[in-house]
Design a protein around this motif. Sequence first.
Motif, PDB file in Angstrom:
ATOM      1  N   ASN A   1       8.106  13.059   3.371  1.00 39.47           N
ATOM      2  CA  ASN A   1       8.648  13.048   2.009  1.00 39.47           C
ATOM      3  C   ASN A   1       9.874  12.150   1.879  1.00 39.47           C
ATOM      4  OD1 ASN A   1       8.526  13.754  -0.715  1.00 39.47           O
ATOM      5  ND2 ASN A   1      10.042  15.380  -0.461  1.00 39.47           N
ATOM      6  N   ILE A   2       9.878  11.032   2.591  1.00 45.39           N
ATOM      7  CA  ILE A   2      10.944  10.043   2.417  1.00 45.39           C
ATOM      8  C   ILE A   2      10.615   9.228   1.172  1.00 45.39           C
ATOM      9  CG2 ILE A   2      12.108   8.037   3.416  1.00 45.39           C
ATOM     10  CD1 ILE A   2      11.399   9.158   6.178  1.00 45.39           C
ATOM     11  N   PHE A   3      11.560   9.140   0.255  1.00 46.21           N
ATOM     12  CA  PHE A   3      11.297   8.442  -0.994  1.00 46.21           C
ATOM     13  C   PHE A   3      12.493   7.568  -1.358  1.00 46.21           C
ATOM     14  CE2 PHE A   3      13.008  12.623  -1.818  1.00 46.21           C
ATOM     15  CZ  PHE A   3      13.918  12.480  -2.851  1.00 46.21           C
ATOM     16  N   ALA A   4      12.283   6.647  -2.298  1.00 47.23           N
ATOM     17  CA  ALA A   4      13.338   5.702  -2.623  1.00 47.23           C
ATOM     18  C   ALA A   4      13.191   5.163  -4.033  1.00 47.23           C
ATOM     19  CB  ALA A   4      13.326   4.538  -1.626  1.00 47.23           C
TER      20      ALA A   4
ATOM     21  N   PHE B   1       0.816  -1.214   0.000  1.00 47.92           N
ATOM     22  CA  PHE B   1       0.000   0.000   0.000  1.00 47.92           C
ATOM     23  C   PHE B   1       0.857   1.274   0.000  1.00 47.92           C
ATOM     24  CE2 PHE B   1      -2.622  -3.310   2.031  1.00 47.92           C
ATOM     25  CZ  PHE B   1      -3.703  -3.315   1.158  1.00 47.92           C
ATOM     26  N   MET B   2       2.076   1.157  -0.537  1.00 47.21           N
ATOM     27  CA  MET B   2       2.923   2.337  -0.647  1.00 47.21           C
ATOM     28  C   MET B   2       2.368   3.286  -1.705  1.00 47.21           C
ATOM     29  SD  MET B   2       6.968   1.449  -0.217  1.00 47.21           S
ATOM     30  CE  MET B   2       7.075   0.245  -1.531  1.00 47.21           C
ATOM     31  N   ASN B   3       2.839   4.524  -1.645  1.00 46.39           N
ATOM     32  CA  ASN B   3       2.493   5.507  -2.658  1.00 46.39           C
ATOM     33  C   ASN B   3       3.581   5.536  -3.726  1.00 46.39           C
ATOM     34  OD1 ASN B   3      -0.004   7.250  -1.657  1.00 46.39           O
ATOM     35  ND2 ASN B   3       1.223   6.712   0.125  1.00 46.39           N
ATOM     36  N   TYR B   4       3.206   6.014  -4.896  1.00 42.80           N
ATOM     37  CA  TYR B   4       4.129   6.035  -6.032  1.00 42.80           C
ATOM     38  C   TYR B   4       4.111   7.412  -6.667  1.00 42.80           C
ATOM     39  CZ  TYR B   4       6.786   3.581  -9.713  1.00 42.80           C
ATOM     40  OH  TYR B   4       7.769   3.128 -10.561  1.00 42.80           O
ATOM     41  N   GLY B   5       5.290   7.916  -6.997  1.00 39.42           N
ATOM     42  CA  GLY B   5       5.407   9.199  -7.674  1.00 39.42           C
ATOM     43  C   GLY B   5       5.638   8.989  -9.150  1.00 39.42           C
ATOM     44  N   TYR B   6       6.704   9.563  -9.675  1.00 38.36           N
ATOM     45  CA  TYR B   6       7.095   9.332 -11.066  1.00 38.36           C
ATOM     46  C   TYR B   6       8.267   8.348 -11.066  1.00 38.36           C
ATOM     47  CZ  TYR B   6       4.465  13.597 -12.332  1.00 38.36           C
ATOM     48  OH  TYR B   6       3.490  14.558 -12.519  1.00 38.36           O
ATOM     49  N   LEU B   7       7.954   7.062 -11.077  1.00 40.53           N
ATOM     50  CA  LEU B   7       8.945   5.984 -11.068  1.00 40.53           C
ATOM     51  C   LEU B   7       9.826   6.007  -9.820  1.00 40.53           C
ATOM     52  CD1 LEU B   7      10.009   5.963 -14.855  1.00 40.53           C
ATOM     53  CD2 LEU B   7       8.142   4.715 -13.738  1.00 40.53           C
ATOM     54  N   TRP B   8       9.353   6.637  -8.750  1.00 40.79           N
ATOM     55  CA  TRP B   8       9.987   6.597  -7.429  1.00 40.79           C
ATOM     56  C   TRP B   8       8.932   6.170  -6.416  1.00 40.79           C
ATOM     57  CZ3 TRP B   8      15.020   8.056  -5.708  1.00 40.79           C
ATOM     58  CH2 TRP B   8      15.888   8.503  -6.725  1.00 40.79           C
ATOM     59  N   TRP B   9       9.355   5.397  -5.424  1.00 36.11           N
ATOM     60  CA  TRP B   9       8.467   4.959  -4.347  1.00 36.11           C
ATOM     61  C   TRP B   9       8.446   6.003  -3.235  1.00 36.11           C
ATOM     62  CZ3 TRP B   9       5.507   0.791  -5.203  1.00 36.11           C
ATOM     63  CH2 TRP B   9       5.929  -0.109  -6.201  1.00 36.11           C
ATOM     64  N   ILE B  10       7.256   6.329  -2.755  1.00 38.84           N
ATOM     65  CA  ILE B  10       7.106   7.285  -1.663  1.00 38.84           C
ATOM     66  C   ILE B  10       6.959   6.469  -0.368  1.00 38.84           C
ATOM     67  CG2 ILE B  10       5.930   9.339  -0.858  1.00 38.84           C
ATOM     68  CD1 ILE B  10       7.134   9.456  -3.760  1.00 38.84           C
ATOM     69  N   ILE B  11       8.006   6.439   0.425  1.00 36.42           N
ATOM     70  CA  ILE B  11       8.031   5.603   1.628  1.00 36.42           C
ATOM     71  C   ILE B  11       7.218   6.223   2.753  1.00 36.42           C
ATOM     72  CG2 ILE B  11       9.518   4.448   3.297  1.00 36.42           C
ATOM     73  CD1 ILE B  11       9.877   3.543   0.358  1.00 36.42           C
TER      74      ILE B  11
END
Length: 324
Positions: A277-280, A262-272
Amino acid sequence: MDYKLLHNFVSENHKNICQITTMKKGKVVYSDTWNGFDGQDHFHIASVTKSIISLLIGIAVDKKLMNLDQKILEFYPDYQMKRGEKTIQQITIRHLLTMTAPYKFKSEPWTKVCSSPDWSKTVLDLMGGRRGITGEFKYTTLGIQVLSDLISKVSGISTIEFANAVLFSPLGIKPRIAYTVKNKEEYIDFITSKEPKKSVWFCESNGNVTAGFGLCMSSLEMAKIGQMCLEKGVYQNQRIISANWIKEMTSSSVQCGERFGFMNYGYLWWIIDPQNNIFAAIGDGGNVIYINPVKEFIVTVTSTFKPAVFDRIQFIQEHIEPMM
């Protein structure tokens, strides 16, 4: 846990990890290697490649070479649609970046795509479908191959040349070299071999780099990319990409299902963590670029191939983040 304990913990519990690099406020504060590798070795970072493609798209947008609401077929005026197919006409670059483009396949058609002389044209035939554009998240590695082709089309040079010129060179990263294979056996060896790679990027037979996988890097090179993202597009006082793109790229565009926690997704980056705003960037085997803007640090991990590694972010948060 101190660094020596961390080294032993990784050796015992994460046997496919090759390198870890951490940076705090722009400085490398921890770097270590395992399994006989050194810090200069390169490894296939799998789907972390997708996140690098997103950065390249952002640079192309900054240069006004494209915009995200352009329809994919605008770039393929000679493409012959199959009879009755309408959905493909509505698919935009944004749909590909957010993994909300519709496809006719249920599972990735690796043989069909990878054995074709032009992967992008083959993928176009697989886009669309009777359900139309639903906005549902459908994670795909082959389906975004068109993005690599678009970068080449709008820039007038190959995607790997574009990447070397506008991203890798400004970051002090050695240029990537195109790497092609002759057969299925060489392809499998590229993916599964535990030997270090050269500074290469996997390509189709026509020379177009793969958008969903195939880039080889070291953890230090990945850390430079992470640091640039942390500094909102700036690296060592040089602007490489706009702050607006970094913000947009790392904002939640869609929420994934149970399969992806159930993670969020940006533009080909995972929103942790959307609140902080921790992303990976996350790749198969546990390759990761982890960025925490609040605490101003990044963690990068390279790994050899190992299927079903789902705990790498948890490992970073539980065993590395507290040390920072």
